[in-house]
Design a protein around this motif. Structure first.
Motif, short mmCIF file in Angstrom:
data_model
loop_
_atom_site.label_atom_id
_atom_site.label_comp_id
_atom_site.label_asym_id
_atom_site.label_seq_id
_atom_site.Cartn_x
_atom_site.Cartn_y
_atom_site.Cartn_z
N LEU A 54 0.88 -1.09 0.01
CA LEU A 54 0.04 -0.12 0.00
C LEU A 54 0.78 1.29 -0.20
CD1 LEU A 54 -2.80 -1.11 2.38
CD2 LEU A 54 -3.07 -0.94 -0.23
N SER A 55 2.20 1.12 0.36
CA SER A 55 2.82 2.34 0.54
C SER A 55 3.68 2.70 -0.95
CB SER A 55 4.12 2.31 1.55
OG SER A 55 5.01 1.24 1.20
N GLY A 56 3.45 1.63 -1.82
CA GLY A 56 3.93 1.90 -3.27
C GLY A 56 3.80 3.11 -4.02
N PRO A 57 2.29 3.40 -4.00
CA PRO A 57 1.94 4.69 -4.43
C PRO A 57 2.77 6.00 -3.73
CG PRO A 57 0.27 3.38 -4.16
CD PRO A 57 1.28 2.83 -3.46
N ILE A 58 2.79 5.91 -2.45
CA ILE A 58 3.38 7.20 -1.71
C ILE A 58 4.92 7.42 -2.35
CG2 ILE A 58 3.94 7.90 0.52
CD1 ILE A 58 1.59 6.05 1.46
N PHE A 59 5.62 6.13 -2.33
CA PHE A 59 6.92 6.23 -2.99
C PHE A 59 7.24 6.35 -4.27
CE2 PHE A 59 7.22 4.97 1.51
CZ PHE A 59 7.81 6.02 2.39
N ASP A 72 12.99 2.44 -6.72
CA ASP A 72 14.02 1.40 -6.46
C ASP A 72 14.15 1.19 -5.07
OD1 ASP A 72 14.22 0.94 -9.20
OD2 ASP A 72 15.98 2.15 -9.42
N THR A 73 14.13 2.16 -4.18
CA THR A 73 14.40 2.03 -2.70
C THR A 73 13.18 1.48 -2.22
OG1 THR A 73 15.57 4.20 -2.77
CG2 THR A 73 14.70 3.36 -0.58
N TRP A 74 11.99 1.71 -2.53
CA TRP A 74 10.90 1.06 -2.02
C TRP A 74 10.87 -0.35 -2.36
CZ3 TRP A 74 6.87 -1.69 -5.06
CH2 TRP A 74 6.03 -1.82 -4.12
N GLN A 75 11.26 -0.76 -3.56
CA GLN A 75 11.50 -2.27 -3.89
C GLN A 75 12.65 -2.93 -3.09
OE1 GLN A 75 11.75 -3.09 -8.07
NE2 GLN A 75 9.75 -1.73 -8.45
N LEU A 76 13.83 -2.25 -2.94
CA LEU A 76 14.85 -2.83 -2.36
C LEU A 76 14.70 -2.97 -0.86
CD1 LEU A 76 17.83 -3.02 -2.64
CD2 LEU A 76 18.47 -1.02 -2.04
#
Length: 133
Positions: A32-37, A41-45
């Motif tokens: 759910l935090s994906g759209p915020i970030f 790449d950092t979000w996936q990392l």
């Protein structure tokens, strides 16, 4: 000994349903935090690194638990062999045999059991009796 106690408590904790639900909740929050970030790449990392570290540590925890369970099982079987008069006490030292010796022993026991079948009531039915029926 401290590691064994910690590993045992962690393995019990890791196997709880609420721990599994907590992991699912963390993954949902991360998703759910994906759209915020902006799914950067950092979000996936963050998830990749977290799961890699947890998996790495869990391998050692699972191996410790499996070794402990195997040792306990061996001790229980050793005790049963020790108190059974018909058992061969030589079976208590199988850990010292190499793979080739274990395979030879396995073949011997397989051959011993080839001519017999166990009926549903637990009695041994000789092969000759089975053929006559």
């Amino acid at each position: 000994m401290k590691f064994a106690k910690i590993a045992q408590k962690l393995s019990l904790w890791a196997g709880l349903p609420r721990t599994f639900l907590g992991a699912i909740a963390l993954i949902i929050l991360w998703g759910l935090s994906g759209p915020i970030f902006h799914f950067n790449d950092t979000w996936q990392l963050i998830i990749n690194t977290s799961t890699t570290i947890i998996t790495f540590l869990m391998v050692f925890l699972i191996q410790n638990t499996q070794n402990r369970d195997t040792d306990i099982l061996h001790l229980k079987i050793d005790e049963l062999l020790r108190v059974t008069k018909e058992a061969q006490n030589a079976m208590l030292g199988l850990e010292s045999l190499d793979l080739k010796q274990l395979e030879e022993l396995r073949k011997k026991y397989r051959h011993l059991g080839e001519g017999e079948t166990i009926a549903l009531d637990g009695t041994v039915v000789p092969e000759t009796k089975k053929q006559d029926e």
